[in-house]
Design a protein around this motif. Sequence first.
Motif, mmCIF file in Angstrom:
data_model
loop_
_atom_site.group_PDB
_atom_site.id
_atom_site.type_symbol
_atom_site.label_atom_id
_atom_site.label_comp_id
_atom_site.label_asym_id
_atom_site.label_seq_id
_atom_site.Cartn_x
_atom_site.Cartn_y
_atom_site.Cartn_z
ATOM 1 N N ILE A 237 60.012 40.943 31.906
ATOM 2 C CA ILE A 237 60.089 39.922 32.964
ATOM 3 C C ILE A 237 58.979 38.892 32.773
ATOM 4 C CG2 ILE A 237 59.829 39.510 35.452
ATOM 5 C CD1 ILE A 237 61.208 42.185 35.929
ATOM 6 N N VAL A 238 57.776 39.354 32.410
ATOM 7 C CA VAL A 238 56.644 38.449 32.175
ATOM 8 C C VAL A 238 56.925 37.584 30.949
ATOM 9 C CG1 VAL A 238 54.173 38.311 31.691
ATOM 10 C CG2 VAL A 238 55.046 40.075 33.242
ATOM 11 N N CYS A 239 57.441 38.198 29.888
ATOM 12 C CA CYS A 239 57.769 37.432 28.676
ATOM 13 C C CYS A 239 58.803 36.347 28.976
ATOM 14 C CB CYS A 239 58.292 38.369 27.599
ATOM 15 S SG CYS A 239 57.041 39.442 26.867
ATOM 16 N N ASP A 240 59.808 36.700 29.777
ATOM 17 C CA ASP A 240 60.848 35.725 30.125
ATOM 18 C C ASP A 240 60.257 34.559 30.924
ATOM 19 O OD1 ASP A 240 62.702 37.304 28.869
ATOM 20 O OD2 ASP A 240 63.509 38.196 30.704
ATOM 21 N N HIS A 241 59.295 34.863 31.805
ATOM 22 C CA HIS A 241 58.643 33.815 32.593
ATOM 23 C C HIS A 241 57.859 32.862 31.690
ATOM 24 C CE1 HIS A 241 56.272 31.749 35.589
ATOM 25 N NE2 HIS A 241 55.155 32.274 35.119
ATOM 26 N N ILE A 242 57.111 33.419 30.731
ATOM 27 C CA ILE A 242 56.342 32.588 29.809
ATOM 28 C C ILE A 242 57.272 31.749 28.939
ATOM 29 C CG2 ILE A 242 54.706 32.609 27.877
ATOM 30 C CD1 ILE A 242 53.603 35.261 29.070
ATOM 31 N N ALA A 243 58.377 32.368 28.469
ATOM 32 C CA ALA A 243 59.344 31.641 27.644
ATOM 33 C C ALA A 243 59.949 30.468 28.420
ATOM 34 C CB ALA A 243 60.444 32.583 27.167
ATOM 35 N N GLU A 244 60.264 30.680 29.682
ATOM 36 C CA GLU A 244 60.811 29.602 30.509
ATOM 37 C C GLU A 244 59.790 28.481 30.683
ATOM 38 O OE1 GLU A 244 63.025 28.958 34.843
ATOM 39 O OE2 GLU A 244 62.234 30.926 34.303
ATOM 40 N N TYR A 245 58.526 28.870 30.867
ATOM 41 C CA TYR A 245 57.472 27.863 30.993
ATOM 42 C C TYR A 245 57.340 27.052 29.700
ATOM 43 C CZ TYR A 245 52.867 25.788 31.756
ATOM 44 O OH TYR A 245 51.833 24.896 31.889
ATOM 45 N N LEU A 246 57.401 27.719 28.557
ATOM 46 C CA LEU A 246 57.298 27.022 27.276
ATOM 47 C C LEU A 246 58.467 26.062 27.076
ATOM 48 C CD1 LEU A 246 56.062 29.979 25.060
ATOM 49 C CD2 LEU A 246 54.772 27.907 25.592
ATOM 50 N N ASP A 247 59.617 26.410 27.615
ATOM 51 C CA ASP A 247 60.764 25.502 27.582
ATOM 52 C C ASP A 247 60.439 24.222 28.356
ATOM 53 O OD1 ASP A 247 63.232 25.135 26.480
ATOM 54 O OD2 ASP A 247 64.258 26.619 27.702
ATOM 55 N N HIS A 248 59.785 24.386 29.521
ATOM 56 C CA HIS A 248 59.371 23.219 30.313
ATOM 57 C C HIS A 248 58.313 22.403 29.572
ATOM 58 C CE1 HIS A 248 61.662 24.120 33.871
ATOM 59 N NE2 HIS A 248 61.125 25.307 34.003
ATOM 60 N N VAL A 249 57.368 23.088 28.925
ATOM 61 C CA VAL A 249 56.314 22.400 28.167
ATOM 62 C C VAL A 249 56.932 21.519 27.082
ATOM 63 C CG1 VAL A 249 54.379 22.731 26.580
ATOM 64 C CG2 VAL A 249 54.549 24.157 28.621
ATOM 65 N N ALA A 250 57.930 22.063 26.379
ATOM 66 C CA ALA A 250 58.591 21.294 25.317
ATOM 67 C C ALA A 250 59.239 20.037 25.874
ATOM 68 C CB ALA A 250 59.635 22.165 24.621
ATOM 69 N N THR A 251 59.857 20.152 27.050
ATOM 70 C CA THR A 251 60.526 19.000 27.666
ATOM 71 C C THR A 251 59.523 17.974 28.178
ATOM 72 O OG1 THR A 251 62.410 20.379 28.323
ATOM 73 C CG2 THR A 251 62.106 18.291 29.502
ATOM 74 N N GLU A 252 58.480 18.458 28.863
ATOM 75 C CA GLU A 252 57.514 17.554 29.501
ATOM 76 C C GLU A 252 56.627 16.825 28.490
ATOM 77 O OE1 GLU A 252 57.204 16.721 32.658
ATOM 78 O OE2 GLU A 252 58.847 18.000 33.315
ATOM 79 N N ASN A 253 56.485 17.391 27.301
ATOM 80 C CA ASN A 253 55.577 16.793 26.306
ATOM 81 C C ASN A 253 56.322 16.457 25.014
ATOM 82 O OD1 ASN A 253 52.828 17.400 27.770
ATOM 83 N ND2 ASN A 253 53.972 19.322 27.812
ATOM 84 N N ARG A 254 57.569 16.029 25.169
ATOM 85 C CA ARG A 254 58.412 15.788 23.993
ATOM 86 C C ARG A 254 57.833 14.721 23.065
ATOM 87 N NH1 ARG A 254 62.844 17.988 22.901
ATOM 88 N NH2 ARG A 254 63.174 18.759 25.021
ATOM 89 N N ALA A 255 57.097 13.755 23.624
ATOM 90 C CA ALA A 255 56.505 12.703 22.783
ATOM 91 C C ALA A 255 55.420 13.257 21.871
ATOM 92 C CB ALA A 255 55.930 11.585 23.651
ATOM 93 N N GLY A 256 54.828 14.383 22.249
ATOM 94 C CA GLY A 256 53.854 15.053 21.390
ATOM 95 C C GLY A 256 52.467 14.450 21.353
ATOM 96 N N ARG A 257 52.193 13.469 22.217
ATOM 97 C CA ARG A 257 50.933 12.738 22.095
ATOM 98 C C ARG A 257 49.805 13.406 22.885
ATOM 99 N NH1 ARG A 257 50.907 8.310 19.426
ATOM 100 N NH2 ARG A 257 49.093 7.456 20.522
ATOM 101 N N ILE A 258 49.534 14.652 22.545
ATOM 102 C CA ILE A 258 48.402 15.379 23.125
ATOM 103 C C ILE A 258 47.229 15.286 22.144
ATOM 104 C CG2 ILE A 258 47.544 17.622 23.881
ATOM 105 C CD1 ILE A 258 50.384 18.350 24.674
ATOM 106 N N PRO A 259 46.047 14.879 22.598
ATOM 107 C CA PRO A 259 44.906 14.769 21.680
ATOM 108 C C PRO A 259 44.465 16.137 21.155
ATOM 109 C CG PRO A 259 44.486 13.621 23.757
ATOM 110 C CD PRO A 259 45.697 14.463 23.963
#
Length: 228
Positions: free
Chosen positions: A75-97
């Motif tokens: 359940i914890v792994c699934d929660h982290i995986a879902e969060y990483l899915d959001h991270v990919a969407t929110e930072n799609r431009a990739g411009r993190i220093p």
Amino acid sequence: MHVELNHPDDRSYEEVEGIALAIGRPNRYVHVGLLYRTNAGELRLSHMAWHHLFRGDDDPNELRMYWIDSALHQIVCDHIAEYLDHVATENRAGRIPYSIRYCGQQMDESGRYVPRSIGDGLSCTSYIIDVLDACELPLVQVESWPTGRADDRALGRELIEALRASKPPASPEHIAAQEEAIDNLIRFRPEEVAAAFALYPMLSEYLEGPLSFHEVERESVLILRLLT
């Protein structure tokens, strides 16, 4: 306690059910990222590749790094995986220093990178620490990590020169903030974060909190030796 390193040639990525940690030497530097399954069941690699080069949904077969399975509850792994899915969407431009400094929490609840000051940014290891912090799984005791290790200072200077040479280069203000951090640099080495990731589910309940440098040091040395 032994940390098992799996290589996709010997144990397929298809065995990753929720999340795993990827570690390897795609170049002369050791690199880490997080493997996760999307809602569609696809396995992706989320990692901080370099300055303004965050990659949230790479194909892991492009780098084919070793991987360490997670012993966290599914359940914890699934929660982290879902969060990483959001991270990919929110930072799609990739411009993190990219930053050699550890800057504390910079990923918000939605998965968006939110810097607080000049010189902030992430490295491949602080990204993993940040993601797990955002998921309420503090991985390491920051205050227990050694500061200003000679090897870390040398690598820090090397990375600063690489930031200057980036195309486009990091700003003078960003470079200056990195240089100010060199003497008291806190660096979480990839093998140390890998050891913490592997040991955390086994030790966190007993220790009631994140892991200290002392608790991961021995396993981290063994992991680096295996990579070498």
